[in-house]
Design an enzyme around this catalytic site. Structure first.
Site, PDB file in Angstrom:
ATOM      1  N   MET A  29       0.828  -1.203   0.000  1.00  0.00           N
ATOM      2  CA  MET A  29       0.000   0.000   0.000  1.00  0.00           C
ATOM      3  C   MET A  29       0.864   1.255   0.000  1.00  0.00           C
ATOM      4  O   MET A  29       1.827   1.362   0.737  1.00  0.00           O
ATOM      5  CB  MET A  29      -0.893  -0.010   1.248  1.00  0.00           C
ATOM      6  CG  MET A  29      -1.737   1.222   1.450  1.00  0.00           C
ATOM      7  SD  MET A  29      -2.673   1.127   3.004  1.00  0.00           S
ATOM      8  CE  MET A  29      -1.356   1.327   4.219  1.00  0.00           C
ATOM      9  N   SER A 103       3.912  -6.545   2.134  1.00  0.00           N
ATOM     10  CA  SER A 103       2.702  -6.064   2.818  1.00  0.00           C
ATOM     11  C   SER A 103       1.469  -6.627   2.104  1.00  0.00           C
ATOM     12  O   SER A 103       1.389  -7.834   1.912  1.00  0.00           O
ATOM     13  CB  SER A 103       2.707  -4.534   2.870  1.00  0.00           C
ATOM     14  OG  SER A 103       1.780  -4.075   3.833  1.00  0.00           O
ATOM     15  N   GLN A 104       0.514  -5.766   1.671  1.00  0.00           N
ATOM     16  CA  GLN A 104      -0.706  -6.321   1.077  1.00  0.00           C
ATOM     17  C   GLN A 104      -0.414  -7.108  -0.206  1.00  0.00           C
ATOM     18  O   GLN A 104      -1.213  -7.953  -0.616  1.00  0.00           O
ATOM     19  CB  GLN A 104      -1.730  -5.222   0.811  1.00  0.00           C
ATOM     20  CG  GLN A 104      -1.366  -4.236  -0.283  1.00  0.00           C
ATOM     21  CD  GLN A 104      -2.422  -3.148  -0.445  1.00  0.00           C
ATOM     22  OE1 GLN A 104      -3.222  -2.862   0.466  1.00  0.00           O
ATOM     23  NE2 GLN A 104      -2.445  -2.508  -1.599  1.00  0.00           N
ATOM     24  N   ASP A 221       6.046  -4.403  14.432  1.00  0.00           N
ATOM     25  CA  ASP A 221       5.223  -3.793  13.386  1.00  0.00           C
ATOM     26  C   ASP A 221       4.259  -2.752  13.979  1.00  0.00           C
ATOM     27  O   ASP A 221       3.434  -3.072  14.829  1.00  0.00           O
ATOM     28  CB  ASP A 221       4.420  -4.872  12.654  1.00  0.00           C
ATOM     29  CG  ASP A 221       4.032  -4.450  11.251  1.00  0.00           C
ATOM     30  OD1 ASP A 221       3.564  -3.313  11.086  1.00  0.00           O
ATOM     31  OD2 ASP A 221       4.229  -5.252  10.323  1.00  0.00           O
ATOM     32  N   HIS A 277       7.535  -2.527  10.342  1.00  0.00           N
ATOM     33  CA  HIS A 277       6.972  -3.012   9.084  1.00  0.00           C
ATOM     34  C   HIS A 277       7.893  -2.755   7.888  1.00  0.00           C
ATOM     35  O   HIS A 277       8.267  -1.615   7.606  1.00  0.00           O
ATOM     36  CB  HIS A 277       5.614  -2.340   8.852  1.00  0.00           C
ATOM     37  CG  HIS A 277       4.805  -2.963   7.768  1.00  0.00           C
ATOM     38  ND1 HIS A 277       4.322  -4.247   7.845  1.00  0.00           N
ATOM     39  CD2 HIS A 277       4.391  -2.490   6.562  1.00  0.00           C
ATOM     40  CE1 HIS A 277       3.634  -4.533   6.759  1.00  0.00           C
ATOM     41  NE2 HIS A 277       3.672  -3.481   5.959  1.00  0.00           N
TER      42      HIS A 277
END
Length: 295
Positions: A29, A103-104, A221, A277
């Site tokens: 993202m 991530s996503q 995170d 993260h």
């Protein structure tokens, strides 16, 4: 007749060209395929560590601006369809490829594995992917604070309203442990790929075709809530003080995706980084990720 030197040069050239299997990246993202400070750096590192290998990064859209925007506002299912077409059109991937989702991009690549088995995905590496979704939006990546505030407003308005579900990517993997029944019925993406609404046998069959599933969790995170989702863990229903780890979840115990089967075959690798993260050093990446890309 060819000289011995010519033959040796030819063989060396062939080995160099063949290299390791191709590697495909999918950003997270607020990022893009070709950001020189993020995936651009990873691409250079991969090409250095895997000389002769083909490395590409998925761009969802006609340009970098669209790619970044689509990470927020393009229906995740449409993104998966788009990615599948890109992968199928790339002749360099016809014999298989390793996938790295950031991530996503981690759960998006898993959806690709479940829905688009061709070209064949070899190892699936999820770096900070949220495979059981998120229940919180505490921090925003990069310079996207205005967009993130808009997203927070939409999630508060109603993450499971059809308009929000169809137009906001983060709502499509929003998992409210206090509204499990509504989540299972309304989630158009995560509940589907996690077999929580209707069971799709093909999803399990296809995911079992990959060699290994490598899951990276960031122990500090500050963006993913809960960060246990990066290892398929999530809150107990109606109780955000307790985490149900993968091996105690119904998804695992019923083997709905083949995760139990893969785990029993030592094909799921649970990695950790004691950082925030997506914060890792080149050395960490070389030591922990490169070995899964070399054959």
């Amino acid at each position: 007749m060819l000289s011995l030197i010519t033959i040796i040069v030819f063989l060396i050239h062939a080995i160099t060209i063949s290299g390791s299997p191709p590697v495909v990246l999918w950003h997270g993202m607020g990022d893009s395929c070709c950001n020189p400070l993020s995936l651009g750096t990873i691409t250079k590192l991969l090409k250095t560590q895997l000389p002769g290998s083909y490395v590409t990064s998925l761009r969802i859209g006609s340009n970098i601006v669209e790619d970044t925007s689509n990470g927020f506002f393009m229906n995740a299912n449409h993104q998966i369809d788009y990615a599948c077409k890109l992968l199928n059109a790339d002749k360099n991937l016809s014999q298989g490829y390793h996938a790295i989702g950031f991530s996503q991009g981690g759960q998006f690549f898993r959806a690709v594995a479940q829905r688009c088995p061709e070209p064949p995905m070899l190892n699936l590496i999820s770096i900070g992917g949220q495979h059981q979704g998120v229940f919180g939006f505490p921090r925003c990546p990069g310079d996207n604070e205005t967009i993130c505030n808009y997203i927070r407003d939409l999630l508060r308005f109603g993450a499971y309203e059809s308009f929000v579900q169809n137009h906001l990517v983060q709502a499509e993997y929003w998992h409210d442990p206090h509204k499990e029944e509504i989540y299972r019925k309304a989630s158009i993406f995560l509940a589907d790929i996690n077999q929580e609404n209707t069971f799709n046998e093909q999803y399990k069959t296809n995911l079992l075709k990959i060699r290994n599933l490598i899951l990276v969790k960031f122990l500090r995170d500050s963006m993913v809530t809960p960060h246990d989702s990066e290892h398929f863990g999530f809150y107990e229903e109606n109780d955000t003080s307790k985490i149900i780890p993968l091996r105690e979840s119904s998804l695992y115990l019923k083997d709905l995706l083949g995760l139990k089967t893969m785990d029993e075959q030592s094909r799921i690798k649970f990695l950790e980084s004691d950082t925030d993260h997506l914060q890792f050093t080149d050395k960490w990446f070389i030591d922990n990720i490169i070995p899964y890309l070399q054959d």
